[in-house]
Design a protein around this motif. Structure first.
Motif, mmCIF file in Angstrom:
data_model
loop_
_atom_site.group_PDB
_atom_site.id
_atom_site.type_symbol
_atom_site.label_atom_id
_atom_site.label_comp_id
_atom_site.label_asym_id
_atom_site.label_seq_id
_atom_site.Cartn_x
_atom_site.Cartn_y
_atom_site.Cartn_z
ATOM 1 N N ALA A 1 23.919 75.169 28.176
ATOM 2 C CA ALA A 1 24.875 74.631 29.146
ATOM 3 C C ALA A 1 24.191 73.833 30.242
ATOM 4 N N GLY A 2 22.911 74.118 30.510
ATOM 5 C CA GLY A 2 22.214 73.450 31.597
ATOM 6 C C GLY A 2 21.477 72.187 31.208
ATOM 7 N N ILE A 3 21.452 71.862 29.922
ATOM 8 C CA ILE A 3 20.749 70.658 29.472
ATOM 9 C C ILE A 3 21.524 69.419 29.917
ATOM 10 N N PRO A 4 20.887 68.452 30.562
ATOM 11 C CA PRO A 4 21.594 67.229 30.990
ATOM 12 C C PRO A 4 22.160 66.458 29.801
ATOM 13 N N SER A 5 23.261 65.769 30.046
ATOM 14 C CA SER A 5 23.913 65.043 28.961
ATOM 15 C C SER A 5 23.029 63.940 28.391
ATOM 16 N N VAL A 6 22.166 63.349 29.228
ATOM 17 C CA VAL A 6 21.301 62.288 28.724
ATOM 18 C C VAL A 6 20.292 62.841 27.716
ATOM 19 N N VAL A 7 19.898 64.109 27.888
ATOM 20 C CA VAL A 7 18.998 64.740 26.918
ATOM 21 C C VAL A 7 19.728 64.958 25.601
ATOM 22 N N TYR A 8 20.979 65.393 25.680
ATOM 23 C CA TYR A 8 21.794 65.476 24.468
ATOM 24 C C TYR A 8 21.886 64.099 23.801
ATOM 25 N N GLY A 9 22.039 63.075 24.622
ATOM 26 C CA GLY A 9 22.125 61.725 24.075
ATOM 27 C C GLY A 9 20.859 61.321 23.343
ATOM 28 N N PHE A 10 19.700 61.648 23.925
ATOM 29 C CA PHE A 10 18.441 61.338 23.251
ATOM 30 C C PHE A 10 18.329 62.106 21.936
ATOM 31 N N PHE A 11 18.743 63.375 21.951
ATOM 32 C CA PHE A 11 18.720 64.161 20.712
ATOM 33 C C PHE A 11 19.603 63.515 19.652
ATOM 34 N N GLY A 12 20.804 63.105 20.053
ATOM 35 C CA GLY A 12 21.684 62.443 19.098
ATOM 36 C C GLY A 12 21.115 61.148 18.588
ATOM 37 N N LEU A 13 20.457 60.389 19.481
ATOM 38 C CA LEU A 13 19.895 59.095 19.108
ATOM 39 C C LEU A 13 18.731 59.241 18.137
ATOM 40 N N VAL A 14 17.922 60.280 18.340
ATOM 41 C CA VAL A 14 16.710 60.448 17.540
ATOM 42 C C VAL A 14 16.960 61.251 16.268
ATOM 43 N N VAL A 15 17.891 62.221 16.322
ATOM 44 C CA VAL A 15 18.094 63.133 15.191
ATOM 45 C C VAL A 15 19.395 62.832 14.440
ATOM 46 N N LEU A 16 20.509 62.825 15.164
ATOM 47 C CA LEU A 16 21.802 62.708 14.487
ATOM 48 C C LEU A 16 22.066 61.315 13.937
ATOM 49 N N VAL A 17 21.749 60.282 14.730
ATOM 50 C CA VAL A 17 22.021 58.909 14.283
ATOM 51 C C VAL A 17 21.288 58.582 12.984
ATOM 52 N N PRO A 18 19.966 58.826 12.870
ATOM 53 C CA PRO A 18 19.293 58.571 11.582
ATOM 54 C C PRO A 18 19.855 59.418 10.443
ATOM 55 N N ALA A 19 20.216 60.675 10.728
ATOM 56 C CA ALA A 19 20.747 61.538 9.674
ATOM 57 C C ALA A 19 22.085 61.013 9.162
ATOM 58 N N ILE A 20 22.989 60.640 10.060
ATOM 59 C CA ILE A 20 24.301 60.122 9.656
ATOM 60 C C ILE A 20 24.129 58.766 8.949
ATOM 61 N N ARG A 21 23.180 57.947 9.434
ATOM 62 C CA ARG A 21 22.920 56.664 8.768
ATOM 63 C C ARG A 21 22.456 56.888 7.336
ATOM 64 N N SER A 22 21.558 57.843 7.143
ATOM 65 C CA SER A 22 21.044 58.134 5.806
ATOM 66 C C SER A 22 22.138 58.666 4.891
ATOM 67 N N ILE A 23 22.978 59.560 5.420
ATOM 68 C CA ILE A 23 24.073 60.100 4.613
ATOM 69 C C ILE A 23 25.056 58.997 4.226
ATOM 70 N N GLY A 24 25.396 58.135 5.185
ATOM 71 C CA GLY A 24 26.330 57.053 4.901
ATOM 72 C C GLY A 24 25.813 56.096 3.827
ATOM 73 N N ARG A 25 24.527 55.758 3.904
ATOM 74 C CA ARG A 25 23.959 54.853 2.908
ATOM 75 C C ARG A 25 23.825 55.528 1.547
ATOM 76 N N THR A 26 23.523 56.828 1.551
ATOM 77 C CA THR A 26 23.430 57.559 0.289
ATOM 78 C C THR A 26 24.778 57.602 -0.429
ATOM 79 N N LEU A 27 25.830 57.776 0.349
ATOM 80 C CA LEU A 27 27.176 57.836 -0.228
ATOM 81 C C LEU A 27 27.787 56.457 -0.449
ATOM 82 N N GLY A 28 27.074 55.411 -0.048
ATOM 83 C CA GLY A 28 27.577 54.060 -0.216
ATOM 84 C C GLY A 28 28.662 53.676 0.773
ATOM 85 N N LEU A 29 28.712 54.368 1.908
ATOM 86 C CA LEU A 29 29.746 54.100 2.899
ATOM 87 C C LEU A 29 29.272 53.198 4.022
ATOM 88 N N GLY A 30 27.982 52.912 4.069
ATOM 89 C CA GLY A 30 27.441 52.020 5.090
ATOM 90 C C GLY A 30 27.388 52.681 6.452
#
Length: 291
Positions: A113-142
Motif C-alpha cells: 500500500a505504501g509503494i508510490p504509484s510511479v514505482v508501480y508504473g515502472f514495474f508495469g513498464l518493465v515487466v507487464l508491458v513486455p509480457a503482454i506484448r509477447s503474449i499478443g504477438r504469440t497469439l497473433g493479436l498484435g
C-alpha cells in the motif's frame, strides 16, 4: 470538576472545528471544479463534450467520450482482477492464516500500500508491458504492450491493499457466534465462512470495493506509463487508451483558455462519477439494512 468540563467543552470545540474544516475543504473543491468546468461544458455543448469521439484542442474539438469509456474499461478490468484475489486473501488472513505467517504477510500488504504509484508504473513498464506484448504477438493479436489489459492488471495490483485491509477488518468484526452457530448446525468450516461470516460482513466488503474503485478510477501516473494514452475509442484489450485522469495530467501544463476549461470540466465529470458510485453504494447498504 469545572476544569474537567472546560476540557470537555474545549475538545468538543476542537472536534467541531476539524469537522467544519473538512466540510469546507470539500465545498471549496466542488466550487472550484464546477465554477471552472461548467462554463466550458456549456460553451462546447453537453452532448458534444460528453458524447463527442474526437479530442483535438487545436481544432476546438473537445469530445471526452473515448476517455470516459477508457476509464470505465480500465476500472472494470482492475476490479475483475483485484476483487476476487483481495476478498480471498482477506478470508485467508482472517480465518486460515497461521500466527507465524500472519505478521510477515500483513507487513507485506501494508508495504504494498505504501509503494508510490510511479514505482508501480515502472514495474508495469518493465515487466507487464513486455509480457503482454509477447503474449499478443504469440497469439497473433498484435499490440505493443501498452494496453487496456496491462493497465487493468497493474491497477488490480494497486487496489489489493485497500480491499484486503477493509475486508479483513469487516470479517473480524463479525461476532464469533455467527461462525460457531453455523458449525453447531452442521456446516463445514468453508461453508460457515462463505455462507455465514462473509455475508454478515457484506457492508464492509462493499466499502472496500468502493474504495478500490475510487483508487482505480482516480489513478494517473501508473496508467499514463502503461496505457498508451491514445484519445480514441478502444477496439480491443491489447490496444491503447487514455483515461480521464491521464487526459488532464498530459495536457494541463500547456493548456490555455477553452482548452484549460475543458480539462477542468473533465475533472468535473470524474468527480461526478465518483460521487454517483458512493451515493449508489450508500443507497444499496441502506436498503439492505431496512430489509
Amino acid at each position: 470538576m469545572k476544569l474537567n468540563k472546560f476540557k470537555e467543552y474545549f475538545m468538543q470545540g476542537v472536534f467541531f472545528l476539524a469537522a467544519c474544516v473538512s466540510i469546507l475543504a470539500v465545498a471549496t473543491i466542488c466550487y472550484f471544479l464546477f465554477e471552472g468546468g461548467l462554463p466550458a461544458i456549456l460553451k462546447i455543448g453537453p452532448l458534444k463534450f460528453l458524447g463527442g469521439q474526437v479530442w483535438r484542442p487545436n481544432n476546438d474539438m473537445y469530445g471526452i467520450f473515448p476517455m470516459i469509456v477508457g476509464s470505465l474499461y480500465v476500472t472494470a478490468g482492475a476490479l475483475l482482477f483485484g476483487v476476487p484475489i483481495g476478498i480471498l486473501t482477506s478470508v485467508f488472513m482472517a480465518m486460515y492464516c497461521p500466527k507465524v505467517l500472519y505478521r510477515p504477510l500483513k507487513t507485506a500488504i501494508e508495504l504494498l500500500a505504501g509503494i508510490p504509484s510511479v514505482v508501480y508504473g515502472f514495474f508495469g513498464l518493465v515487466v507487464l508491458v513486455p509480457a503482454i506484448r509477447s503474449i499478443g504477438r504469440t497469439l497473433g493479436l498484435g499490440g505493443n504492450g501498452n494496453s487496456i489489459l496491462t493497465a487493468s492488471l497493474l491497477l488490480g495490483m494497486m487496489i489489493l491493499p485497500t480491499i484486503i485491509g477493509v475486508t479483513e477488518s469487516a470479517i473480524r468484526a463479525v461476532p464469533s457466534y455467527y461462525y460457531e452457530g453455523a458449525l453447531a448446525l452442521g456446516a463445514t468450516h468453508e461453508r460457515a465462512i462463505f455462507r455465514t461470516v462473509l455475508p454478515a460482513a457484506k457492508s464492509g466488503v462493499v466499502a472496500g470495493v468502493v474504495l478500490g474503485v475510487g483508487r482505480a478510477i482516480g489513478e494517473t501516473m501508473a496508467v499514463i506509463m502503461v496505457a498508451g494514452n491514445q484519445p480514441r475509442l478502444p477496439n480491443g484489450l491489447l490496444r491503447g487508451i487514455r483515461t480521464l485522469t491521464a487526459n488532464i495530467v498530459l495536457e494541463m501544463g500547456y493548456a490555455t483558455d477553452l482548452h484549460r476549461e475543458a480539462l477542468i470540466a473533465t475533472g468535473v465529470v470524474l468527480f461526478v462519477f465518483i460521487l454517483l458510485i458512493n451515493v449508489s453504494v450508500s443507497l444499496l447498504n441502506r436498503r439492505d439494512k431496512n430489509a
